[in-house]
Design a protein around this motif. Structure first.
Motif, PDB file in Angstrom:
ATOM      1  N   ALA A 232       0.830  -1.211   0.000  1.00  0.00           N
ATOM      2  CA  ALA A 232       0.000   0.000   0.000  1.00  0.00           C
ATOM      3  C   ALA A 232       0.859   1.254   0.000  1.00  0.00           C
ATOM      4  CB  ALA A 232      -0.923   0.003   1.208  1.00  0.00           C
ATOM      5  N   TYR A 233       1.929   1.249   0.803  1.00  0.00           N
ATOM      6  CA  TYR A 233       2.803   2.424   0.862  1.00  0.00           C
ATOM      7  C   TYR A 233       3.483   2.645  -0.487  1.00  0.00           C
ATOM      8  CZ  TYR A 233       6.554   5.583   2.211  1.00  0.00           C
ATOM      9  OH  TYR A 233       7.410   6.653   2.277  1.00  0.00           O
ATOM     10  N   LEU A 234       3.956   1.564  -1.099  1.00  0.00           N
ATOM     11  CA  LEU A 234       4.640   1.694  -2.380  1.00  0.00           C
ATOM     12  C   LEU A 234       3.706   2.265  -3.437  1.00  0.00           C
ATOM     13  CD1 LEU A 234       7.120   1.207  -4.162  1.00  0.00           C
ATOM     14  CD2 LEU A 234       6.304  -1.146  -4.524  1.00  0.00           C
ATOM     15  N   SER A 235       2.477   1.744  -3.497  1.00  0.00           N
ATOM     16  CA  SER A 235       1.529   2.249  -4.493  1.00  0.00           C
ATOM     17  C   SER A 235       1.140   3.694  -4.223  1.00  0.00           C
ATOM     18  CB  SER A 235       0.272   1.371  -4.528  1.00  0.00           C
ATOM     19  OG  SER A 235       0.515   0.188  -5.267  1.00  0.00           O
ATOM     20  N   ASP A 236       0.956   4.058  -2.956  1.00  0.00           N
ATOM     21  CA  ASP A 236       0.626   5.438  -2.619  1.00  0.00           C
ATOM     22  C   ASP A 236       1.754   6.384  -3.015  1.00  0.00           C
ATOM     23  OD1 ASP A 236      -1.827   4.769  -1.674  1.00  0.00           O
ATOM     24  OD2 ASP A 236      -1.317   4.909   0.444  1.00  0.00           O
ATOM     25  N   MET A 237       2.992   5.952  -2.735  1.00  0.00           N
ATOM     26  CA  MET A 237       4.145   6.785  -3.083  1.00  0.00           C
ATOM     27  C   MET A 237       4.227   6.988  -4.588  1.00  0.00           C
ATOM     28  SD  MET A 237       7.453   6.545  -4.499  1.00  0.00           S
ATOM     29  CE  MET A 237       7.881   4.811  -4.304  1.00  0.00           C
ATOM     30  N   GLN A 248       0.123  -0.415 -12.261  1.00  0.00           N
ATOM     31  CA  GLN A 248       0.120   0.292 -13.549  1.00  0.00           C
ATOM     32  C   GLN A 248       1.533   0.442 -14.109  1.00  0.00           C
ATOM     33  OE1 GLN A 248      -2.112   3.651 -11.936  1.00  0.00           O
ATOM     34  NE2 GLN A 248      -3.786   3.258 -13.358  1.00  0.00           N
ATOM     35  N   HIS A 249       2.500   0.705 -13.237  1.00  0.00           N
ATOM     36  CA  HIS A 249       3.896   0.764 -13.697  1.00  0.00           C
ATOM     37  C   HIS A 249       4.349  -0.581 -14.245  1.00  0.00           C
ATOM     38  CE1 HIS A 249       5.615   4.728 -12.647  1.00  0.00           C
ATOM     39  NE2 HIS A 249       4.681   4.770 -11.717  1.00  0.00           N
ATOM     40  N   ILE A 250       3.990  -1.656 -13.542  1.00  0.00           N
ATOM     41  CA  ILE A 250       4.377  -2.993 -13.989  1.00  0.00           C
ATOM     42  C   ILE A 250       3.758  -3.287 -15.355  1.00  0.00           C
ATOM     43  CG2 ILE A 250       4.184  -5.459 -13.513  1.00  0.00           C
ATOM     44  CD1 ILE A 250       4.192  -4.737 -10.513  1.00  0.00           C
ATOM     45  N   HIS A 251       2.462  -3.018 -15.497  1.00  0.00           N
ATOM     46  CA  HIS A 251       1.789  -3.278 -16.766  1.00  0.00           C
ATOM     47  C   HIS A 251       2.396  -2.462 -17.896  1.00  0.00           C
ATOM     48  CE1 HIS A 251      -2.179  -4.892 -14.815  1.00  0.00           C
ATOM     49  NE2 HIS A 251      -1.217  -5.778 -14.819  1.00  0.00           N
ATOM     50  N   GLN A 252       2.712  -1.203 -17.635  1.00  0.00           N
ATOM     51  CA  GLN A 252       3.284  -0.360 -18.677  1.00  0.00           C
ATOM     52  C   GLN A 252       4.620  -0.908 -19.157  1.00  0.00           C
ATOM     53  OE1 GLN A 252       3.430   3.878 -17.868  1.00  0.00           O
ATOM     54  NE2 GLN A 252       5.284   4.081 -19.095  1.00  0.00           N
TER      55      GLN A 252
END
Length: 304
Positions: A232-237, A248-252
């Motif tokens: 959660a912290y990583l995604s929020d950051m 979304q970064h992984i998919h891109q």
């Protein structure tokens, strides 16, 4: 404060970029070179934008700073700056463009998908968040880059033929090679600060893309564990700094690698999926179509 979709525009194409900032419509769909001395069409000041595009900007007499994630580019002395796709950019305080000159090169990742430059570009440090300063150029170096940008502009404005993309990519490759030489000189004298969480995440994701055939598809938990933070912290950051969460970064990253494999190899769709770390090719095909509007086979056929 978290950044929401209402806080920024997503610019998926070169035309989107030109329209958002009031510049003339590009002649070529994947690349344009904008004259910064020519003021854009009158419009409301554009807000923050998530640009799914590469930008290279040579600016003279630009008074201000541009936000770049959690850092900023300072153009008070250096004149050449770089922006990678998927990164949120905006002004950082008052910006005066009344005496601005130079050029802005904007190109879509799809331009490079079938070429070695599509793989090599990820190795250029100057497209990374880790670098927050513009490149200082000697007069002679600036002349070289100005000539290359002018050549790219002329070619992009020509009617397209079977050789157009080859020529554009070759000229772009040369420009970036020169930029790499000049940045290498500057790296030898600049002080590099410690890696922050975002820089380390980008490095881990780039490593996955480079070695996708040797490891399974990464999860959000995988990156969170590697960085010693909660998912959660990583995604929020990431959402706050870039406008996109971890998934979304992984998919891109996966999609850009997939496009390159589909256009530069003869691997089947299933082989491509396995090369990317997918256990089931059907999942790869569904993800690809949901993000691009085409199946992998349709993308390969339309691009050829």
């Amino acid at each position: 404060m978290k950044q929401t979709a209402k806080d920024f525009q997503v610019l998926d194409s070169v035309s989107d970029f030109a329209r958002h900032f009031g510049y003339p419509s590009p002649t070529h769909p994947l690349l344009t070179v904008i004259d910064l001395a020519a003021p854009p069409a009158p419009a409301a000041p554009p807000g923050p934008a998530l640009r799914q595009l590469y930008l290279v900007a040579l600016k003279r007499d630009f008074k201000g700073r541009l936000r770049y994630g959690h850092g900023a580019y300072d153009f008070s002395e250096g004149v050449l700056g770089f922006y990678a796709p998927g990164q949120l950019c905006a002004g950082d305080g008052p910006v005066d463009t009344s005496e601005l000159s130079g050029w802005l090169l904007v190109f879509h990742p799809d331009l490079l998908a079938r070429y070695p430059l599509g793989q090599k570009i990820s190795s250029y440090q100057f497209f990374s968040y880790q670098v927050h300063e513009a490149l200082h150029l000697a007069a002679r170096e600036e002349d070289v880059l100005n000539e290359l940008a002018a050549s790219l502009r002329r070619e992009s404005e020509q009617p397209t033929d079977a050789f157009s993309q080859d020529v554009l990519v070759a000229q772009l490759d040369l420009l970036l090679n020169y930029a790499n030489r000049y940045y290498h000189r500057q790296f030898q004298t600049r002080r590099v600060g410690p890696h922050d969480l975002l820089s380390r995440f980008e490095a881990l994701l780039a490593s996955y893309v480079a070695h996708a055939a040797e490891q399974p598809l990464p999860t959000v938990q995988h990156f969170a564990d590697a960085l010693h933070v909660s998912p959660a912290y990583l995604s929020d950051m990431l959402r706050t700094l870039t406008g996109q969460n971890t998934q979304q970064h992984i998919h891109q990253a996966i999609l850009e690698k997939a496009k390159s494999l589909l256009l530069s190899t003869s691997l089947s769709i299933s082989e491509t999926a396995f090369r990317l770390g997918f256990e089931y090719p059907q999942y790869f095909s569904r993800l690809f179509k949901s993000k691009t509007g085409q199946t992998p086979a349709e993308f390969r056929l339309s691009s050829n």
